[in-house]
Structures are given as C-alpha cells and as structure tokens.
Design an enzyme around this catalytic site. Sequence first.
Site, PDB file in Angstrom:
ATOM      1  N   MET A  58      -7.184   3.465  10.279  1.00  0.00           N
ATOM      2  CA  MET A  58      -6.434   2.310   9.774  1.00  0.00           C
ATOM      3  C   MET A  58      -5.363   1.864  10.776  1.00  0.00           C
ATOM      4  SD  MET A  58      -5.928   2.922   5.723  1.00  0.00           S
ATOM      5  CE  MET A  58      -7.186   2.403   4.560  1.00  0.00           C
ATOM      6  N   GLY A  69       0.836  -1.201   0.000  1.00  0.00           N
ATOM      7  CA  GLY A  69       0.000   0.000   0.000  1.00  0.00           C
ATOM      8  C   GLY A  69       0.869   1.249   0.000  1.00  0.00           C
ATOM      9  N   GLY A 103       6.387  -2.090   3.266  1.00  0.00           N
ATOM     10  CA  GLY A 103       5.968  -2.463   4.609  1.00  0.00           C
ATOM     11  C   GLY A 103       6.422  -3.889   4.908  1.00  0.00           C
ATOM     12  N   ASP A 149       1.036   2.532   9.045  1.00  0.00           N
ATOM     13  CA  ASP A 149       0.688   1.780  10.270  1.00  0.00           C
ATOM     14  C   ASP A 149       1.774   1.853  11.343  1.00  0.00           C
ATOM     15  OD1 ASP A 149      -1.469   0.991   8.732  1.00  0.00           O
ATOM     16  OD2 ASP A 149      -0.576  -0.917   8.174  1.00  0.00           O
ATOM     17  N   ARG A 181     -23.543  14.559  20.668  1.00  0.00           N
ATOM     18  CA  ARG A 181     -23.502  13.197  20.109  1.00  0.00           C
ATOM     19  C   ARG A 181     -22.222  12.474  20.506  1.00  0.00           C
ATOM     20  NH1 ARG A 181     -25.231  14.969  14.022  1.00  0.00           N
ATOM     21  NH2 ARG A 181     -27.445  14.516  14.210  1.00  0.00           N
ATOM     22  N   ARG A 215     -22.754   8.846  15.669  1.00  0.00           N
ATOM     23  CA  ARG A 215     -22.449   8.852  14.225  1.00  0.00           C
ATOM     24  C   ARG A 215     -21.063   8.248  14.042  1.00  0.00           C
ATOM     25  NH1 ARG A 215     -27.014  10.070  14.278  1.00  0.00           N
ATOM     26  NH2 ARG A 215     -28.094  11.734  13.143  1.00  0.00           N
ATOM     27  N   THR A 259       6.321  -6.562   1.875  1.00  0.00           N
ATOM     28  CA  THR A 259       7.290  -6.268   0.805  1.00  0.00           C
ATOM     29  C   THR A 259       8.721  -6.477   1.302  1.00  0.00           C
ATOM     30  OG1 THR A 259       5.721  -4.624   0.018  1.00  0.00           O
ATOM     31  CG2 THR A 259       7.947  -4.481  -0.865  1.00  0.00           C
ATOM     32  N   ARG A 302      -4.222  -1.836  10.710  1.00  0.00           N
ATOM     33  CA  ARG A 302      -4.176  -3.304  10.770  1.00  0.00           C
ATOM     34  C   ARG A 302      -4.056  -3.805  12.217  1.00  0.00           C
ATOM     35  NH1 ARG A 302      -0.169  -5.948   6.776  1.00  0.00           N
ATOM     36  NH2 ARG A 302       1.293  -4.770   8.022  1.00  0.00           N
ATOM     37  N   GLU A 359      -9.075   0.029  13.275  1.00  0.00           N
ATOM     38  CA  GLU A 359      -9.833  -0.977  12.498  1.00  0.00           C
ATOM     39  C   GLU A 359      -9.626  -2.400  13.027  1.00  0.00           C
ATOM     40  OE1 GLU A 359      -8.375  -0.805   8.440  1.00  0.00           O
ATOM     41  OE2 GLU A 359      -6.338  -1.335   9.042  1.00  0.00           O
TER      42      GLU A 359
HETATM   43  O1  F6P Z   1      -1.031  -1.164   5.623  1.00  0.00           O
HETATM   44  C1  F6P Z   1      -1.584   0.047   5.232  1.00  0.00           C
HETATM   45  C2  F6P Z   1      -3.073  -0.031   5.164  1.00  0.00           C
HETATM   46  O2  F6P Z   1      -3.576   1.235   4.815  1.00  0.00           O
HETATM   47  C3  F6P Z   1      -3.745  -0.557   6.434  1.00  0.00           C
HETATM   48  O3  F6P Z   1      -3.791   0.397   7.459  1.00  0.00           O
HETATM   49  C4  F6P Z   1      -5.081  -0.990   5.896  1.00  0.00           C
HETATM   50  O4  F6P Z   1      -5.660  -2.003   6.690  1.00  0.00           O
HETATM   51  C5  F6P Z   1      -4.725  -1.532   4.540  1.00  0.00           C
HETATM   52  O5  F6P Z   1      -3.484  -0.955   4.175  1.00  0.00           O
HETATM   53  C6  F6P Z   1      -5.736  -1.234   3.460  1.00  0.00           C
HETATM   54  O6  F6P Z   1      -5.329  -1.894   2.314  1.00  0.00           O
HETATM   55  P1  F6P Z   1      -5.964  -1.625   0.892  1.00  0.00           P
HETATM   56  O7  F6P Z   1      -5.355  -0.375   0.348  1.00  0.00           O
HETATM   57  O8  F6P Z   1      -5.604  -2.825   0.115  1.00  0.00           O
HETATM   58  O9  F6P Z   1      -7.445  -1.458   1.080  1.00  0.00           O
END
Ligand code: F6P
Length: 360
Positions: free
Chosen positions: A182, A11, A115, A140, A175, A277, A118, A184, A235
């Site tokens: 993000m 990514g 990352g 990340d 609210r 929300r 890779t 992972r 996430e």
């Molecule tokens: O590793 C970087 C990242 O943006 C993560 O934070 C996320 O879970 C993932 O890549 C999203 O991957 P993609 O771009 O394949 O949706």
Amino acid sequence: MKRLGILTGGGDAPGLNAVIRAAVKTAINEYDCEVFGIKNGYDGFLEPDGIMPLGIGDVQGILSRGGTILGSANRGNPYARKIIRDGKEVSIDVSDEIVKGIEQQKLDALLVLGGDGTLRIAHELAQKGVSVIGVPKTIDNDISGTEITFGFDTALNIATEALDRLHTTAESHHRVMVIELMGREAGFIALHAGVSGGADVILIPEIPFKFESIIAKVRERVQKGRLFSLLSVSEGARPEGGLQTFSRKGDEIYVPRLGGVGQVVGDYIEKQGFESRVTVLGHIQRGGTPTAFDRWLATRYGAAAVRLAAGNGFDRMVALRCGVITDIPLDEATATLKRVKLEDDAVITARNIGISFGDR
Ligand code: F6P
C-alpha cells in the site's frame, strides 16, 4: 479546557487506540477534563448515539489493540457526505451541522486523528471556528511537516516480514516474487520494506519504471547465479509514459482505488520467460497490534495533543521533528502530500547497494 472530544477518521492505522488512551489519561489526570469519543469519524456528530463519554476505565487494555475503539469512516467527509436521494447516491455538504453538533456538545477542543483527508477537513472546520488539533495518522507516512506518522512503522514491519517469507520460497523455486504494497501516491512502505527485506527491485510512484529495466535486473542476477528475485512494488507505481493501475474506477461519488500493478509487472516477467508469483499484502498492513515504536510515538502524540489543546494551540497538528514532538499549522501539514524525495539518502543507499528502481 473542560470538555474534550476525540475522533478517528479515514482508514484505520495501528496506534489509534494508543493515541486515544494517552489523550484520555492526560486530559483527566492533568486537566481534570471530561472526554468524549466521537464514533465513526465526523459522522458521530450526525448520528443519534454517535458520542460516548470516555473515562480511564474505557481506555484500559487498549494500548496494544489494533483498529480504533471509536470506529472510523473512510467516506465520512462532511463537505461531501453520501446520502441516498430519490434512489440515487448523491453527496451533500453537512459541515454546518457538524459545527452545530460540536457546539451542542460544548466541546472546548476536538482532537482529530487522521490522514491528509481527515486533517484537511479539520483545518476547514477550524475556519468555521472549531477548536481542532490534528494528530498525524496513516500507514502511508505521507503527511507533510512530520518525519513520521503513527501506523507506518507497523505496516513497514509487516511488509518486511512478508518479504522475508517470500525470500525463502523464491529461492527454493527459482522464482521472481512480486509483492504489492500500500501507500497511495507515496512509496515509503515499498521503499523502506524493500530495503529492509532485501528486495532486488523497488517500484515506487515517485520513480516511473521501464519494464525492460526490471527484466535487465532479473537477468543480471540469473547470470550471476542468483536464480530468484524479489520485487517490492508500491500500489501507486506506474510505467514511464503510462498510467497507474486501479482495481476500481472513480466516479463523481467514489475516488478511484489503486491496485493491480503487481500483477501487471508479474505477468510481464512471466512473458519474458521467468516464473513469477504475485502477492498483494492489502489490509494485513493496517490491521493488528502496533509495534513498540508505534505505541511509543502514538502515546507521545496523544499526550502532546492534549497539552497543545490546553494551551489553545488550535488549527495545529502535533509532529515529530529531529526526534522531538512539536506542532505545526494544519495548513502547512495538509498543503501538499509528503512523498519520497529522490535525493533522500534512502533512495541513494538503495541504489548504492545494487537495488534497481526499474528506471535505468
Ligand atoms: O491510506 C491508507 C490506505 O491503506 C492506502 O495505503 C490504501 O491505498 C487505502 O488506504 C485503501 O483504502 P481502503 O481501506 O478504503 O481500501
């Protein structure tokens, strides 16, 4: 060192172009080296026009540009390349073809900007005799052996700005605002942005949460007259005894895709009688111009990686330790993912100032 290759895999992350620029300039200015860009990660070695010469003119004006001028491939693992065979998607090992491609190009060194996935491939290619140098890239911040990866600071700033913006609207409407970020399996973005953006609750993969604890925090605030709350949710966060939430299941070809825990938490909060929300910040965190810090770090990494290649420091990765650029074995960098340590001062500080991790 006469011929140097550069590729960007996985990514994208803000700062990739800044690394490329610094590496090209250093290789040409200091070592009179020819530089080649490999397009779309390792795939470039397999594609007809997959390799392009990179001169000083090619990297002018890219310092502040997001993305990568070389293109990247999230699914470009040469040990499991996806192809269509008899109408069905299958994965095959093309690593020997990649090695052949590197030999044909007569590359003395290959800089791999990536990352954990890779860089692990880079380490495996090193076992096949390829002269690789790794540069730690990812929003990340989950690469071991380095204090920080380039791209993280930009993502953190974008996430913090989003929290600031949610703060004012949360306050106006009384609210509970949930933002899903993000990261992972590592909670660095949610933790750092949560602290920087004044979140009341931070949920990270390293600390399983209890729904009742989140509500207890929201209620406690209401009792004190704070009629709104902000939640910074990674996430990869999951409830105690429960599972992570995925927006797409994995199979033998695709890895599962994390996503949706913010909505799960938001729905629970609404059921408890608090209007809520949910915002999923998504790829906004990865796109666009890098921060000054990421440009600075990326430039230092790029130049240092070329110096390391010139000194034959192969199968290693440039890293930042105590503010100084150094290098470590790729093996060490990729052995385990770096995650938030619960004894870290960041977690302790967050608790000190009253932030809940939804665990107590
Ligand atoms: O590793 C970087 C990242 O943006 C993560 O934070 C996320 O879970 C993932 O890549 C999203 O991957 P993609 O771009 O394949 O949706």
